[in-house]
Design a protein around this motif. Structure first.
Motif, PDB file in Angstrom:
ATOM      1  N   TRP A  15      42.596  63.670  11.399  1.00  0.00           N
ATOM      2  CA  TRP A  15      41.883  62.383  11.581  1.00  0.00           C
ATOM      3  C   TRP A  15      40.927  62.419  12.775  1.00  0.00           C
ATOM      4  O   TRP A  15      40.090  61.537  12.923  1.00  0.00           O
ATOM      5  CB  TRP A  15      42.882  61.220  11.730  1.00  0.00           C
ATOM      6  N   HIS A  52      49.775  63.330   9.744  1.00  0.00           N
ATOM      7  CA  HIS A  52      50.462  62.187   9.153  1.00  0.00           C
ATOM      8  C   HIS A  52      51.119  62.735   7.884  1.00  0.00           C
ATOM      9  O   HIS A  52      50.618  63.713   7.312  1.00  0.00           O
ATOM     10  CB  HIS A  52      49.475  61.082   8.759  1.00  0.00           C
ATOM     11  N   PHE A  88      53.578  68.364  14.621  1.00  0.00           N
ATOM     12  CA  PHE A  88      54.452  67.241  14.246  1.00  0.00           C
ATOM     13  C   PHE A  88      53.935  66.575  12.983  1.00  0.00           C
ATOM     14  O   PHE A  88      52.798  66.817  12.564  1.00  0.00           O
ATOM     15  CB  PHE A  88      54.569  66.205  15.384  1.00  0.00           C
ATOM     16  N   ALA A  90      53.857  62.536  11.401  1.00  0.00           N
ATOM     17  CA  ALA A  90      54.091  61.117  11.693  1.00  0.00           C
ATOM     18  C   ALA A  90      54.081  60.331  10.389  1.00  0.00           C
ATOM     19  O   ALA A  90      53.139  60.470   9.608  1.00  0.00           O
ATOM     20  CB  ALA A  90      52.989  60.590  12.616  1.00  0.00           C
ATOM     21  N   TRP A  94      51.383  52.217   8.323  1.00  0.00           N
ATOM     22  CA  TRP A  94      50.505  51.064   8.610  1.00  0.00           C
ATOM     23  C   TRP A  94      49.445  50.833   7.552  1.00  0.00           C
ATOM     24  O   TRP A  94      48.613  49.966   7.686  1.00  0.00           O
ATOM     25  CB  TRP A  94      49.872  51.206   9.993  1.00  0.00           C
ATOM     26  N   VAL A 135      56.527  62.207  15.039  1.00  0.00           N
ATOM     27  CA  VAL A 135      55.965  61.252  15.994  1.00  0.00           C
ATOM     28  C   VAL A 135      55.999  59.869  15.359  1.00  0.00           C
ATOM     29  O   VAL A 135      55.612  59.685  14.205  1.00  0.00           O
ATOM     30  CB  VAL A 135      54.537  61.650  16.429  1.00  0.00           C
ATOM     31  N   TRP A 137      54.394  56.549  15.881  1.00  0.00           N
ATOM     32  CA  TRP A 137      53.501  55.534  16.442  1.00  0.00           C
ATOM     33  C   TRP A 137      53.847  54.253  15.694  1.00  0.00           C
ATOM     34  O   TRP A 137      53.628  54.159  14.482  1.00  0.00           O
ATOM     35  CB  TRP A 137      52.021  55.902  16.241  1.00  0.00           C
ATOM     36  N   GLU A 177      55.590  57.228  20.188  1.00  0.00           N
ATOM     37  CA  GLU A 177      54.265  57.120  20.845  1.00  0.00           C
ATOM     38  C   GLU A 177      53.997  55.647  21.135  1.00  0.00           C
ATOM     39  O   GLU A 177      53.599  54.890  20.255  1.00  0.00           O
ATOM     40  CB  GLU A 177      53.164  57.678  19.925  1.00  0.00           C
ATOM     41  N   LYS A 179      52.306  52.137  22.406  1.00  0.00           N
ATOM     42  CA  LYS A 179      50.960  51.561  22.534  1.00  0.00           C
ATOM     43  C   LYS A 179      51.155  50.055  22.651  1.00  0.00           C
ATOM     44  O   LYS A 179      51.922  49.482  21.882  1.00  0.00           O
ATOM     45  CB  LYS A 179      50.133  51.911  21.284  1.00  0.00           C
ATOM     46  N   GLU A 213      50.049  58.829  25.059  1.00  0.00           N
ATOM     47  CA  GLU A 213      48.597  58.894  24.893  1.00  0.00           C
ATOM     48  C   GLU A 213      47.955  58.230  26.107  1.00  0.00           C
ATOM     49  O   GLU A 213      48.270  57.085  26.452  1.00  0.00           O
ATOM     50  CB  GLU A 213      48.172  58.181  23.598  1.00  0.00           C
ATOM     51  N   HIS A 216      46.553  54.716  25.664  1.00  0.00           N
ATOM     52  CA  HIS A 216      47.558  53.676  25.439  1.00  0.00           C
ATOM     53  C   HIS A 216      48.165  53.219  26.771  1.00  0.00           C
ATOM     54  O   HIS A 216      48.431  52.031  26.963  1.00  0.00           O
ATOM     55  CB  HIS A 216      48.669  54.187  24.516  1.00  0.00           C
ATOM     56  N   HIS A 241      48.904  62.847  23.870  1.00  0.00           N
ATOM     57  CA  HIS A 241      47.609  62.617  23.242  1.00  0.00           C
ATOM     58  C   HIS A 241      46.634  62.349  24.375  1.00  0.00           C
ATOM     59  O   HIS A 241      46.462  61.201  24.798  1.00  0.00           O
ATOM     60  CB  HIS A 241      47.664  61.425  22.275  1.00  0.00           C
ATOM     61  N   ASP A 251      40.831  50.391  21.628  1.00  0.00           N
ATOM     62  CA  ASP A 251      41.318  51.760  21.856  1.00  0.00           C
ATOM     63  C   ASP A 251      40.173  52.732  21.557  1.00  0.00           C
ATOM     64  O   ASP A 251      39.834  52.983  20.410  1.00  0.00           O
ATOM     65  CB  ASP A 251      42.501  51.990  20.901  1.00  0.00           C
ATOM     66  N   ASP A 286      43.891  63.334  21.155  1.00  0.00           N
ATOM     67  CA  ASP A 286      43.654  62.302  20.131  1.00  0.00           C
ATOM     68  C   ASP A 286      42.318  61.652  20.469  1.00  0.00           C
ATOM     69  O   ASP A 286      42.276  60.589  21.100  1.00  0.00           O
ATOM     70  CB  ASP A 286      44.808  61.293  20.119  1.00  0.00           C
TER      71      ASP A 286
HETATM   72  C1  GLO Z   1      46.476  55.151  17.408  1.00  0.00           C
HETATM   73  C2  GLO Z   1      47.327  56.318  17.588  1.00  0.00           C
HETATM   74  C3  GLO Z   1      47.281  57.247  16.401  1.00  0.00           C
HETATM   75  C4  GLO Z   1      48.493  58.147  16.387  1.00  0.00           C
HETATM   76  C5  GLO Z   1      48.545  58.992  15.150  1.00  0.00           C
HETATM   77  C6  GLO Z   1      49.817  59.813  15.079  1.00  0.00           C
HETATM   78  O1  GLO Z   1      46.163  54.420  18.287  1.00  0.00           O
HETATM   79  O2  GLO Z   1      46.985  56.984  18.765  1.00  0.00           O
HETATM   80  O3  GLO Z   1      46.102  57.991  16.399  1.00  0.00           O
HETATM   81  O4  GLO Z   1      48.513  58.966  17.502  1.00  0.00           O
HETATM   82  O5  GLO Z   1      48.463  58.165  14.044  1.00  0.00           O
HETATM   83  O6  GLO Z   1      50.874  59.001  14.767  1.00  0.00           O
END
Ligand code: GLO
Ligand code: MG
Length: 348
Positions: A15, A52, A88, A90, A94, A135, A137, A177, A179, A213, A216, A241, A251, A286
């Motif tokens: 991503w 992911h 990893f 995740a 969402w 992970v 998140w 993770e 945030k 991160e 975050h 991250h 963000d 990230d």
């Molecule tokens: C979004 C997160 C996202 C995660 C990723 C791994 O704000 O930083 O990028 O790190 O989806 O779970």
């Protein structure tokens, strides 16, 4: 601990090479297939791939566990072919219509069950990809308005979900993770302190830790290097991250070090001095390319972030520790500030 300098290994997720869509406008760069992205990793100096669950197995909700495992095995062969490893996986909790109100903390029991089942499939993928880290998140585990959910019960649900995952397979670990916001107004696990407290309450605390991160932590009004130091002191910093963030706004996922070089320097320092990477932890980035970036330049943000990390590592390793200790002993923090800033500017 070995006295050899740590040889850092870098990772990012597919991503992080993206098409530039934002909430106010569509994509501006043509998509690149996963196979083509994999070819870019080594060229850019990266060894680890972050996933992911549906980066590895697209459309997994419509597949059987056996089909998912077979597809994940094919991805493993692609990684092997490129000399890469999975860092990893995740669970992407969402995007589904089932997770509109959250995953593990959705008010509807059926939707909470979906989140658990989806997480089990993610663990199956972790196993097939030959890594041992999930992970979490917790994107939608929070609220838009306080009254919508019971925040105390939500914590119990999060713990219950973590315990179910730990029991499903004993060979993997979970890195939460945190945030504080976005997409939610307020998330239930906003900082690494919250994540680690939850870890200690899990059935097997040794298998629950965190990923920090930079952006975050900044969004929570905290200093990322202190957050990292906190997790390191608990032996619970299992991934990072690294990126940057220009104040309290959306963000931004800017290139590491691009907004605040000194803050980035302190993160590299804390990682280096805390022995990060010596147990195989990756330096994850990230980061997002600016929307203005042309297709041909769509990995520059990754190359830049890695280069800035390595340049700052050099600054950490060449810091005059005696001089620093003398300034600290004299409580001459003005002098210390001048030394640090001049060192970063290449003046000393
Ligand atoms: C979004 C997160 C996202 C995660 C990723 C791994 O704000 O930083 O990028 O790190 O989806 O779970
Ligand atoms: Mg992240």
């Amino acid at each position: 601990m070995s006295t050899q300098p740590t040889k850092y290994r870098f990772s990012f997720g597919p991503w992080n090479i993206h098409e530039g869509a934002d909430p106010f406008g569509p994509t501006v760069r043509t998509p690149i297939s996963f196979a083509r992205k994999l070819k870019l990793y080594k060229k850019l100096g990266f060894d680890g791939v972050q996933f992911h669950d549906d980066d590895a197995v697209p459309g997994l909700d419509k597949l059987t566990p056996a089909q998912i495992a077979a597809k994940a095995r094919a991805v493993r062969r692609m990684l092997d072919g490129e000399g890469l490893v999975a860092e990893f996986v995740a669970p992407r909790l969402w995007e589904s219509p089932h997770t509109i109100d959250g995953g593990y903390t959705a008010n509807c029991p059926k939707e909470r069950q979906y989140a658990i089942e989806r997480s089990y499939r993610c663990i199956d993928i972790i196993r097939e990809l030959g890594c041992d880290l999930m992970v979490l998140w917790l994107a939608r585990e929070g609220t838009y308005i306080r009254e919508a959910k019971n925040a105390r019960v939500a914590v119990e649900w999060l713990l219950e979900a973590i315990n179910k995952m730990l029991a499903y397979d004993r060979g993997f670990r979970i890195a939460i993770e945190p945030k504080p916001n976005e997409p939610m107004d307020h998330a239930y696990i906003p900082t690494i302190g919250h994540a680690i407290a939850l870890a200690y309450r899990a059935d097997d605390p040794s298998r629950v830790g965190g990923l920090i991160e930079s952006a975050h932590a900044i969004l929570a009004g905290l200093d990322p290097s202190d957050e990292m130091a906190y997790a390191l002191s608990h032996g619970k910093l299992w991934s990072v991250h690294l990126n940057d963030q220009n104040g309290l706004k959306f963000d931004e996922d800017k290139s590491f070090g691009a907004a605040d070089l000194r803050r980035a320097f302190n993160q590299v320092r804390v990682l280096e001095e805390g022995g990060y990477g010596r147990n195989g932890e990756f330096v994850g980035l990230d980061v997002k390319a600016m929307r203005t970036t042309k297709l041909a330049d769509n990995t520059k943000h990754l190359a830049n972030s890695r280069a800035f990390f390595l340049a700052l590592l050099e600054k950490v390793r060449t810091l005059n520790r005696k001089k620093e200790a003398a300034l600290i002993a004299a409580r001459d923090y003005e002098g210390l500030e001048r030394y640090i800033v001049e060192h970063l500017m290449g003046l000393r």
